[in-house]
Design an enzyme around this catalytic site. Structure first.
Site, PDB file in Angstrom:
ATOM      1  N   GLU A 166     -17.981  26.169  34.409  1.00 33.19           N
ATOM      2  CA  GLU A 166     -18.454  24.912  34.993  1.00 33.19           C
ATOM      3  C   GLU A 166     -19.292  25.207  36.230  1.00 33.19           C
ATOM      4  O   GLU A 166     -18.899  26.008  37.083  1.00 33.19           O
ATOM      5  CB  GLU A 166     -17.277  23.999  35.379  1.00 33.19           C
ATOM      6  CG  GLU A 166     -16.443  23.512  34.208  1.00 33.19           C
ATOM      7  CD  GLU A 166     -15.351  22.540  34.640  1.00 33.19           C
ATOM      8  OE1 GLU A 166     -15.461  21.976  35.757  1.00 33.19           O
ATOM      9  OE2 GLU A 166     -14.384  22.357  33.876  1.00 33.19           O
ATOM     10  N   GLU A 209      -8.271  25.026  34.562  1.00 34.67           N
ATOM     11  CA  GLU A 209      -7.987  24.777  35.979  1.00 34.67           C
ATOM     12  C   GLU A 209      -6.515  24.506  36.312  1.00 34.67           C
ATOM     13  O   GLU A 209      -6.190  23.449  36.872  1.00 34.67           O
ATOM     14  CB  GLU A 209      -8.855  23.631  36.494  1.00 34.67           C
ATOM     15  CG  GLU A 209     -10.332  23.954  36.488  1.00 34.67           C
ATOM     16  CD  GLU A 209     -11.182  22.870  37.156  1.00 34.67           C
ATOM     17  OE1 GLU A 209     -10.631  21.835  37.584  1.00 34.67           O
ATOM     18  OE2 GLU A 209     -12.409  23.058  37.241  1.00 34.67           O
TER      19      GLU A 209
END
Length: 328
Positions: free
Chosen positions: A264, A165
């Site tokens: 995720e 991320e």
């Protein structure tokens, strides 16, 4: 092999919301401040956590419940101490041994990079993004090489995720160059059977025709898909969440021309989604949302639920969701 996995979040890189008891009595909000504030008790407290939060019995449970892979978030200090952090090499090695015993695949995920790549608590350090500095990028590349060398001969290794991320402030051209160099670092030690995983940086359509063959092989894009953080998502009712999954998410996935993992996802939704529902109606709604995601994500190379377990927050707790019957 279709991956069906969970993240071992909050284990080797702390997240306060996953294990609030570990932070009891501290003002710390991230792992860096945990180490700083816990002072003389920090090592004992964290070693106890590392030895008990995830154990061999958890790997056994996963294997018995249709999970065939784990994604393990780590910080850049995983193999070597970096003040104030203390390494977790012993636990990471142990995870590979357990994975081998129970025939699970492993994705090693560099979740926290030097200087922080997103300024968020799950990078290990809340605050400004300093990963962009050339010295931090070079250090990250060196760490990737160390991880690749250490685990290249372990049978469970499925892939190495170069960076989790990266924030919106990280320029795409800088990120692209880092990914190319990171690929080479992995390939110095790992053959093409080991995936090199790149985060989409929440811009999934920017990576088509990037790092394709024949120069690059087995490069996998990681997408993280949640519906609980933005005002628009929080305003959706359960049908809105199902529609977004089947339409918007499915549409984006269909436009990507490379292998994808959903690194995720969860069943976490804003509480107002269930306004006016009784307990059974809420369970039915959550099961429908789970089924929608499993159907859509099943069209990819695989998925990893965030996360395997939490002290509370049941919608984010895979083990709880399975035992409660909201996940198959």
């Amino acid at each position: 092999m279709k991956l069906r996995g969970v993240n071992l979040g909050g284990w080797l890189l702390l997240e306060k919301w996953i294990t609030p008891s570990l932070f009891a009595g501290l003002a710390a909000e991230d792992e860096q401040s945990f180490w700083t504030e816990a002072a003389t008790t920090k090592y004992q407290r964290l070693q106890q956590h590392r030895q008990t939060f995830i154990t061999k019995r958890d790997f056994e449970w996963l294997a018995q419940n249709q999970i065939n892979s784990v994604r393990i978030p780590i910080g850049y200090w995983a193999l070597q101490n970096d003040e104030p952090f203390v390494n977790c090499a012993e636990q990471l090695d142990q995870a590979f041994r357990w994975a081998s015993e129970f025939n699970l695949k492993v994705v090693v995920d560099l979740h926290g990079a030097p200087g922080s790549q997103n300024g968020l608590n799950h990078s290990g350090k809340i605050g400004s993004i300093e990963w962009n500095k050339s010295a931090n990028i070079e250090r990250t590349l060196d760490i990737i090489g160390q991880l690749a060398k250490r685990y290249s001969h372990w049978q469970p290794l499925w892939g190495i995720e170069l960076l989790n991320e990266p924030g919106w402030e990280v320029p795409l051209n800088l990120l692209r160059e880092f990914y190319k160099k990171g690929y080479q670092k992995v390939r110095e030690h790992c053959d093409e059977s080991v995936a090199v995983i790149i985060s989409d940086a929440f811009r999934p359509l920017e990576w088509n025709d990037f790092m394709n063959g024949p120069s690059y092989k087995n490069v996998v894009l990681d997408m993280h898909l949640y519906q609980c953080f933005t005002p628009e998502d929080k305003a959706l009712d359960i049908q809105g969440h199902l529609d977004k999954t089947y339409n918007q998410w499915s549409g984006v996935i269909s436009q990507i021309n490379r292998p994808i993992i959903i690194g995720e996802w969860s069943l976490g939704l804003d509480p107002q989604t269930f306004s006016g529902m009784d307990k059974q109606q809420k369970k039915t709604a959550i099961k429908a949302y789970a089924s929608a995601q499993l159907e859509v994500f099943g069209r990819t190379t695989g998925w990893f639920f965030w996360t395997y377990k939490t002290e509370n927050m049941p919608g984010w707790n895979y083990k709880y969701c399975v035992e409660a019957g909201t996940l198959p």
